[in-house]
Design a protein around this motif. Structure first.
Motif, short mmCIF file in Angstrom:
data_model
loop_
_atom_site.label_atom_id
_atom_site.label_comp_id
_atom_site.label_asym_id
_atom_site.label_seq_id
_atom_site.Cartn_x
_atom_site.Cartn_y
_atom_site.Cartn_z
N ARG A 83 0.78 -1.19 0.19
CA ARG A 83 -0.01 0.01 0.02
C ARG A 83 0.80 1.23 0.16
N PRO A 84 0.70 2.26 -0.80
CA PRO A 84 1.30 3.63 -0.96
C PRO A 84 0.98 4.19 0.36
N GLU A 85 2.01 5.19 0.67
CA GLU A 85 1.75 6.15 1.79
C GLU A 85 0.86 7.01 1.46
N ARG A 86 -0.31 7.10 2.23
CA ARG A 86 -1.35 8.13 1.97
C ARG A 86 -2.15 8.80 3.30
N GLU A 87 -1.75 7.98 4.56
CA GLU A 87 -2.22 8.71 5.67
C GLU A 87 -1.17 9.69 6.34
N GLU A 88 -1.82 10.38 7.20
CA GLU A 88 -1.24 11.50 7.91
C GLU A 88 -0.04 10.88 8.68
N GLY A 89 1.13 11.63 8.54
CA GLY A 89 2.46 11.42 9.12
C GLY A 89 3.48 11.09 8.22
N ASP A 90 4.78 10.74 8.78
CA ASP A 90 5.78 10.60 7.86
C ASP A 90 6.62 9.33 7.94
N VAL A 91 5.87 8.34 8.65
CA VAL A 91 6.41 7.01 8.73
C VAL A 91 5.69 6.07 7.64
N PRO A 92 6.37 5.45 6.96
CA PRO A 92 5.61 4.47 5.87
C PRO A 92 4.50 3.52 6.75
N LEU A 93 3.48 3.25 6.24
CA LEU A 93 2.22 2.45 6.71
C LEU A 93 3.08 1.18 7.48
N PRO A 94 3.93 0.27 6.55
CA PRO A 94 4.31 -0.90 7.30
C PRO A 94 5.06 -0.81 8.59
N LEU A 95 5.58 0.28 8.89
CA LEU A 95 6.51 0.54 10.01
C LEU A 95 5.86 1.21 11.09
N ARG A 96 4.40 1.89 10.89
CA ARG A 96 3.77 2.30 11.85
C ARG A 96 3.58 1.50 13.30
N ARG A 97 3.23 0.12 12.98
CA ARG A 97 2.66 -0.65 13.94
C ARG A 97 3.91 -0.77 14.83
N TYR A 98 4.84 -0.49 14.45
CA TYR A 98 6.42 -0.48 15.40
C TYR A 98 6.76 0.64 16.08
N ILE A 99 6.65 1.84 15.36
CA ILE A 99 7.17 2.98 16.02
C ILE A 99 6.13 4.34 15.99
N GLY A 100 4.92 3.99 15.27
CA GLY A 100 3.97 5.18 15.41
C GLY A 100 4.06 5.91 14.06
N PRO A 101 3.41 7.03 13.89
CA PRO A 101 3.31 7.64 12.63
C PRO A 101 4.33 8.68 12.20
N ARG A 102 5.08 8.97 13.41
CA ARG A 102 5.88 10.27 13.16
C ARG A 102 7.34 9.94 13.38
N LEU A 103 8.02 10.47 12.64
CA LEU A 103 9.71 10.40 12.94
C LEU A 103 10.14 11.10 14.28
N ASP A 104 9.52 12.17 14.34
CA ASP A 104 10.02 13.03 15.47
C ASP A 104 9.61 12.63 16.81
N ALA A 105 9.01 11.42 16.91
CA ALA A 105 8.60 10.77 18.09
C ALA A 105 9.25 9.69 18.58
N VAL A 106 10.39 9.26 17.49
CA VAL A 106 11.30 8.12 17.71
C VAL A 106 12.15 8.36 18.95
N PRO A 107 12.28 7.25 19.97
CA PRO A 107 13.00 7.53 21.21
C PRO A 107 14.48 7.05 20.77
N TRP A 108 15.38 8.38 20.31
CA TRP A 108 16.58 7.75 19.97
C TRP A 108 17.48 7.89 21.00
N LYS A 109 18.59 6.76 20.85
CA LYS A 109 19.64 6.66 21.69
C LYS A 109 21.16 6.95 21.11
#
Length: 216
Positions: A83-109
């Motif tokens: 499925r192409p990316e069409r929903e709100e957010g900047d994370v591809p759909l297949p990755l959202r179940r792992y990290i959510g919809p936004r890259l700025d919310a990733v808990p980086w180390k």
């Protein structure tokens, strides 16, 4: 977005046949969601595979074949692979179940100056790690090779190496014969999704000493 670096044909076939583990499947699924050309290639491979199955002669089942099928039915539901990316957010759909919809919310180390990492927990049983890298503008990853397959998908920003320029949607589908030194372009960090078959082989002495701390 028009990716210029695509999946290897062998990877397309393995993905379409379900022959990749979870970590690599997530990376490929995200690229497929961002790349119309590879999305078409996967659909074609699936259609060809289905046609071949219909024409194949019947064969006896292997021992414990039923048990393996039932085990797969108990596995997590399949990723939204094509499925192409069409929903709100900047994370591809297949990755959202792992990290959510936004890259700025990733808990980086932070793992090294200018380099941050986020390990992604998979469902279990996959031999390959899955993680994200956040590399600062102008920073270079030490020159390295790979003990096996490595896939790196660019989610934002861009880097350049001997293979060319890699921007959003591009994927570096590499094997153990490739050595390179990605350098992030100035102006913005580069955020990547990565899976590796074996640990990275850094060439420099100090880079090798730091590898256990960096963890890639």
């Amino acid at each position: 977005m028009t990716p210029h670096h695509h999946l290897d044909e062998a990877t397309v076939l393995r993905y379409a046949s379900g022959d990749l583990d979870e970590a690599f499947s997530v990376v490929v699924a995200c690229h497929v969601a961002m790349c119309p050309a590879c999305r078409r290639a996967v659909r074609l491979a699936e259609e060809v595979g289905g046609a071949l199955l219909e024409e194949a002669e019947e064969a006896a089942l292997a021992p414990q074949a039923l048990e393996r099928v039932l085990a797969r039915l108990d596995a997590p539901p399949p990723l939204p692979l094509a499925r192409p990316e069409r929903e709100e957010g900047d994370v591809p759909l297949p990755l959202r179940r792992y990290i959510g919809p936004r890259l700025d919310a990733v808990p980086w180390k932070t793992v090294a100056p200018g380099i941050r990492r986020h390990r992604i927990r998979t469902a279990g049983g996959t031999p390959s790690p899955l993680y994200m890298l956040h590399i600062g503008p102008g920073k270079a990853v030490p020159e390295h090779g790979h003990g096996g397959a490595e896939m790196t998908l660019i989610l934002s920003g861009a880097y350049q190496d001997a293979l060319g320029r890699f921007g959003p949607g591009d994927i570096a589908d590499l094997d153990e014969h490739i050595e390179h030194q990605p350098r992030v372009e100035g102006g913005a960090p580069c955020i990547c999704l990565v899976s590796t078959e074996r640990p990275t082989r850094f060439k420099g002495f100090f880079s090798r000493l730091l590898q256990p701390l960096v963890g890639i």
